[in-house]
Design a protein around this motif. Sequence first.
Motif, mmCIF file in Angstrom:
data_model
loop_
_atom_site.group_PDB
_atom_site.id
_atom_site.type_symbol
_atom_site.label_atom_id
_atom_site.label_comp_id
_atom_site.label_asym_id
_atom_site.label_seq_id
_atom_site.Cartn_x
_atom_site.Cartn_y
_atom_site.Cartn_z
ATOM 1 N N CYS A 29 0.827 -1.216 0.000
ATOM 2 C CA CYS A 29 0.000 0.000 0.000
ATOM 3 C C CYS A 29 0.858 1.260 0.000
ATOM 4 C CB CYS A 29 -0.928 -0.015 1.204
ATOM 5 S SG CYS A 29 -2.233 -1.262 1.109
ATOM 6 N N PHE A 30 1.888 1.289 0.847
ATOM 7 C CA PHE A 30 2.752 2.466 0.896
ATOM 8 C C PHE A 30 3.520 2.643 -0.412
ATOM 9 C CE2 PHE A 30 1.853 2.672 5.341
ATOM 10 C CZ PHE A 30 2.203 3.940 5.741
ATOM 11 N N HIS A 31 3.953 1.544 -1.003
ATOM 12 C CA HIS A 31 4.686 1.627 -2.268
ATOM 13 C C HIS A 31 3.785 2.164 -3.388
ATOM 14 C CE1 HIS A 31 7.718 0.609 -5.244
ATOM 15 N NE2 HIS A 31 6.809 -0.081 -5.926
ATOM 16 N N HIS A 32 2.549 1.705 -3.438
ATOM 17 C CA HIS A 32 1.599 2.184 -4.453
ATOM 18 C C HIS A 32 1.283 3.667 -4.244
ATOM 19 C CE1 HIS A 32 -1.693 1.869 -7.361
ATOM 20 N NE2 HIS A 32 -2.391 2.640 -6.512
ATOM 21 N N TYR A 33 1.082 4.070 -2.978
ATOM 22 C CA TYR A 33 0.768 5.477 -2.692
ATOM 23 C C TYR A 33 1.933 6.396 -3.048
ATOM 24 C CZ TYR A 33 -0.091 9.684 0.049
ATOM 25 O OH TYR A 33 -0.240 10.994 0.440
ATOM 26 N N LYS A 34 3.153 5.941 -2.781
ATOM 27 C CA LYS A 34 4.327 6.757 -3.106
ATOM 28 C C LYS A 34 4.476 6.928 -4.618
ATOM 29 C CE LYS A 34 9.209 7.163 -1.908
ATOM 30 N NZ LYS A 34 10.365 6.507 -1.210
ATOM 31 N N GLN A 35 4.257 5.866 -5.385
ATOM 32 C CA GLN A 35 4.328 5.982 -6.848
ATOM 33 C C GLN A 35 3.243 6.913 -7.392
ATOM 34 O OE1 GLN A 35 4.070 1.916 -8.137
ATOM 35 N NE2 GLN A 35 6.295 1.627 -8.136
ATOM 36 N N HIS A 36 2.053 6.830 -6.813
ATOM 37 C CA HIS A 36 0.962 7.692 -7.275
ATOM 38 C C HIS A 36 1.236 9.160 -6.942
ATOM 39 C CE1 HIS A 36 -3.098 8.897 -8.312
ATOM 40 N NE2 HIS A 36 -3.205 9.496 -7.125
ATOM 41 N N LYS A 37 1.799 9.417 -5.780
ATOM 42 C CA LYS A 37 2.053 10.795 -5.385
ATOM 43 C C LYS A 37 3.194 11.413 -6.185
ATOM 44 C CE LYS A 37 1.949 13.585 -1.250
ATOM 45 N NZ LYS A 37 1.835 13.575 0.219
ATOM 46 N N GLU A 38 4.214 10.618 -6.492
ATOM 47 C CA GLU A 38 5.335 11.115 -7.287
ATOM 48 C C GLU A 38 5.065 11.065 -8.783
ATOM 49 O OE1 GLU A 38 8.659 8.814 -6.104
ATOM 50 O OE2 GLU A 38 8.819 9.736 -4.100
ATOM 51 N N LYS A 39 3.847 10.637 -9.173
ATOM 52 C CA LYS A 39 3.419 10.582 -10.578
ATOM 53 C C LYS A 39 4.353 9.706 -11.419
ATOM 54 C CE LYS A 39 1.158 15.084 -10.399
ATOM 55 N NZ LYS A 39 1.098 16.447 -10.971
ATOM 56 N N LYS A 40 4.628 8.531 -10.854
ATOM 57 C CA LYS A 40 5.458 7.551 -11.551
ATOM 58 C C LYS A 40 4.562 6.430 -12.070
ATOM 59 C CE LYS A 40 9.689 8.279 -8.863
ATOM 60 N NZ LYS A 40 10.679 7.637 -7.972
ATOM 61 N N PRO A 41 5.025 5.686 -13.048
ATOM 62 C CA PRO A 41 4.217 4.539 -13.522
ATOM 63 C C PRO A 41 4.061 3.494 -12.432
ATOM 64 C CG PRO A 41 6.402 4.535 -14.545
ATOM 65 C CD PRO A 41 6.259 5.857 -13.850
ATOM 66 N N LEU B 277 -1.075 26.273 8.067
ATOM 67 C CA LEU B 277 0.278 25.837 7.693
ATOM 68 C C LEU B 277 0.308 25.414 6.231
ATOM 69 C CD1 LEU B 277 1.164 23.672 10.834
ATOM 70 C CD2 LEU B 277 1.855 26.030 10.371
ATOM 71 N N PRO B 278 1.400 25.689 5.514
ATOM 72 C CA PRO B 278 1.495 25.247 4.110
ATOM 73 C C PRO B 278 1.692 23.740 4.027
ATOM 74 C CG PRO B 278 3.550 26.268 4.794
ATOM 75 C CD PRO B 278 2.593 26.471 5.928
ATOM 76 N N ARG B 279 1.242 23.175 2.933
ATOM 77 C CA ARG B 279 1.406 21.729 2.733
ATOM 78 C C ARG B 279 2.879 21.409 2.480
ATOM 79 N NH1 ARG B 279 -3.132 18.759 1.768
ATOM 80 N NH2 ARG B 279 -1.924 17.217 0.627
ATOM 81 N N PRO B 280 3.417 20.426 3.165
ATOM 82 C CA PRO B 280 4.840 20.117 2.989
ATOM 83 C C PRO B 280 5.115 19.451 1.647
ATOM 84 C CG PRO B 280 3.821 18.528 4.471
ATOM 85 C CD PRO B 280 2.776 19.567 4.175
ATOM 86 N N ASP B 281 6.295 19.730 1.120
ATOM 87 C CA ASP B 281 6.735 19.114 -0.131
ATOM 88 C C ASP B 281 7.587 17.889 0.201
ATOM 89 O OD1 ASP B 281 7.404 18.493 -2.675
ATOM 90 O OD2 ASP B 281 8.671 20.245 -3.052
ATOM 91 N N PRO B 282 7.143 16.676 -0.109
ATOM 92 C CA PRO B 282 7.927 15.480 0.273
ATOM 93 C C PRO B 282 9.320 15.462 -0.344
ATOM 94 C CG PRO B 282 5.696 14.864 -0.370
ATOM 95 C CD PRO B 282 5.862 16.296 -0.739
ATOM 96 N N ALA B 283 9.441 15.913 -1.599
ATOM 97 C CA ALA B 283 10.767 15.901 -2.235
ATOM 98 C C ALA B 283 11.728 16.858 -1.527
ATOM 99 C CB ALA B 283 10.630 16.285 -3.712
ATOM 100 N N LYS B 284 11.216 18.023 -1.142
ATOM 101 C CA LYS B 284 12.051 18.993 -0.433
ATOM 102 C C LYS B 284 12.460 18.467 0.936
ATOM 103 C CE LYS B 284 12.114 23.895 0.795
ATOM 104 N NZ LYS B 284 11.309 25.149 0.822
ATOM 105 N N LEU B 285 11.508 17.823 1.610
ATOM 106 C CA LEU B 285 11.830 17.240 2.912
ATOM 107 C C LEU B 285 12.879 16.130 2.781
ATOM 108 C CD1 LEU B 285 8.304 17.009 4.574
ATOM 109 C CD2 LEU B 285 10.135 18.577 5.159
ATOM 110 N N ASP B 286 12.753 15.314 1.736
ATOM 111 C CA ASP B 286 13.743 14.247 1.521
ATOM 112 C C ASP B 286 15.134 14.823 1.278
ATOM 113 O OD1 ASP B 286 11.934 12.249 1.893
ATOM 114 O OD2 ASP B 286 11.424 12.052 -0.228
#
Length: 374
Positions: free
Chosen positions: A35-47, A176-185
């Motif tokens: 589930c986490f792997h699928h959600y991460k791919q969907h959020k990062e707009k990957k296939p 509060l602004p929505r956090p950017d996961p890529a920036k946090l990483d």
Amino acid sequence: KSMVIHNYEHLAMAAVFLAAKIEEHPRRVRDIINCFHHYKQHKEKKPIAPLDFTGSLYVKMKNDIIKAERRLLKELGFCVHVKYPHKIIIIVLALILEQKQNTELIQVAWNFMNDSLKTDVFLRYTPDQIGCACIWLAARMKKVVLPESPPWYELLDCSQETCTEISHTIMTLYTLPRPDPAKLDRAINAAKEAYELKKSFNEKTKKDLKESGTKSNTTYSPVPEKDPSKDGSPVEHHNRESGKAQKNGSDGYKNGRRKHSPSRKRYSPASPRRKNDRYSRSKKHRSRSLSGSDTSPRRHSKHRSRRRVSVSSHDESSSDSEAAEARRKRHEDKKRMQDQKRIQEKIRQLEKSKERKKERIGDASRERKSHKVK
């Protein structure tokens, strides 16, 4: 705990895995990872591609999640009994305030309750107070009048100030602004690199200190060490260089009596008169020169002895400075080692205090369970 040391994704998976166990709806680690792997791919707009469950990445992630679950239980003190305030919303609105038919008010209060989990109000207030604050905030948003004489929230040991503080904390969350996961990483990766560099540097310094401590004596002594080549007074050193010490013996004795004590550096008026002393010899030469006898060879020997004494005193001063520098270095090494021991002792005390706190929490939880059983 720091996100630099612990991976936040693994901790999130471990929290879901542990919550499913506590609520008696257990799920497999494989399902949570998928589930986490699928959600991460969907959020990062990957296939969308399934995770290879036979590879080393899945095995490593599974082990990390199990370790993170154990770490969460350790931090919680294995006290997983939680009282949820969601039931309070339904009971209060349906039985006390008679708002059972107002489903919109119930839904808004329920949403505020879910959003409050993202804040720290559960660490500062009781579940009853949080439930009352969510109902109070939802009623103000929907302009529903609730009884104030007497105040309905006093039945659950809550006040208007507490409701205002909790509501302010929840409403601040929406600004509060929505956090950017890529920036946090990127920020976490940069902090991890800095942490690893600092850790490697500390290990290197500890290793160097250990090696320097084994090579040289790290104990500091205020008394300077004796140098056998410079033992004795400056006059003895001068006589030893000029060959006159051979007449008195190699150990600096003459006629069974020591010529000069090496521990005494200055001449005091109470000290006994010494033979072949620098001051007495200079007086002797001065008296002979005044008598008018053959002074040229004596004057020549006088200047030569002065020159040799000055050279020996210069050598002795340079050696003293080197010895002082060595003592200073040893003192600094010892002080550094003492500081490290002090820091380790503080860390040990903190760990002991944490263990005692966990033991107290565990005892309190066991007492609560035994009380409920009774």
